[in-house]
Design a protein around this motif. Sequence first.
Motif, short mmCIF file in Angstrom:
data_model
loop_
_atom_site.label_atom_id
_atom_site.label_comp_id
_atom_site.label_asym_id
_atom_site.label_seq_id
_atom_site.Cartn_x
_atom_site.Cartn_y
_atom_site.Cartn_z
N MET A 151 -4.97 22.46 55.14
CA MET A 151 -6.37 22.12 55.36
C MET A 151 -7.32 23.25 54.96
N ALA A 152 -6.87 24.49 55.05
CA ALA A 152 -7.71 25.62 54.63
C ALA A 152 -7.90 25.63 53.12
N VAL A 153 -6.85 25.31 52.39
CA VAL A 153 -6.91 25.35 50.93
C VAL A 153 -7.41 24.03 50.34
N HIS A 154 -7.04 22.93 50.98
CA HIS A 154 -7.38 21.59 50.48
C HIS A 154 -7.99 20.76 51.61
N PRO A 155 -9.26 20.97 51.94
CA PRO A 155 -9.89 20.24 53.04
C PRO A 155 -9.82 18.71 52.89
N ALA A 156 -9.73 18.22 51.67
CA ALA A 156 -9.65 16.78 51.45
C ALA A 156 -8.39 16.18 52.08
N ALA A 157 -7.40 16.99 52.35
CA ALA A 157 -6.17 16.51 52.98
C ALA A 157 -6.43 15.93 54.36
N MET A 158 -7.51 16.37 54.99
CA MET A 158 -7.84 15.83 56.33
C MET A 158 -8.00 14.32 56.28
N ASP A 159 -8.48 13.80 55.15
CA ASP A 159 -8.66 12.35 55.01
C ASP A 159 -7.35 11.60 55.24
N LYS A 185 2.67 12.62 48.34
CA LYS A 185 1.96 11.84 47.31
C LYS A 185 0.54 11.51 47.78
N GLU A 186 0.39 11.14 49.05
CA GLU A 186 -0.94 10.83 49.60
C GLU A 186 -1.82 12.08 49.62
N PHE A 187 -1.24 13.22 50.00
CA PHE A 187 -2.01 14.47 49.98
C PHE A 187 -2.45 14.81 48.55
N ARG A 188 -1.55 14.67 47.59
CA ARG A 188 -1.90 14.94 46.18
C ARG A 188 -3.04 14.03 45.72
N GLY A 189 -2.97 12.77 46.10
CA GLY A 189 -4.03 11.83 45.73
C GLY A 189 -5.37 12.24 46.30
N ILE A 225 -6.29 15.25 47.25
CA ILE A 225 -6.68 16.52 46.62
C ILE A 225 -7.24 16.27 45.22
N ASN A 226 -6.54 15.42 44.46
CA ASN A 226 -7.01 15.10 43.10
C ASN A 226 -8.33 14.37 43.12
N ALA A 227 -8.52 13.47 44.09
CA ALA A 227 -9.78 12.73 44.19
C ALA A 227 -10.93 13.68 44.50
N GLN A 228 -10.69 14.67 45.31
CA GLN A 228 -11.72 15.66 45.64
C GLN A 228 -12.10 16.46 44.39
N GLY A 229 -11.12 16.79 43.59
CA GLY A 229 -11.37 17.56 42.37
C GLY A 229 -12.19 16.81 41.35
N LYS A 230 -12.15 15.48 41.40
CA LYS A 230 -12.89 14.65 40.43
C LYS A 230 -14.30 14.38 40.85
N SER A 231 -14.64 14.65 42.12
CA SER A 231 -16.00 14.33 42.58
C SER A 231 -16.95 15.49 42.39
#
Length: 69
Positions: free
Chosen positions: A13-21, A57-61, A63-69
């Motif tokens: 969560m510190a490195v990839h906050p989008a994982a909280m979703d 896989k869900e975490f990667r998704g 994380i990747n979605a956050q990178g595209k926004s």
Amino acid sequence: MQLDSKMTVSELMAVHPAAMDVFIKRKMLCVGCPTETFHTLEDVARIYGIALEQLLKEFRGAINAQGKS
């Protein structure tokens, strides 16, 4: 930091906050849990009865979605 099953919930969560979703969507109590500093993603998958690869896989998704926004 690359996503790895041995990283702790707090590291993720510190490195990839989008994982909280993912935690929230799955109604997992990991966000804010006192053990988030100690539990690895591997532990979380086992505790919640989720296939580790599916969870990663869900975490990667997310994380990747956050990178595209």
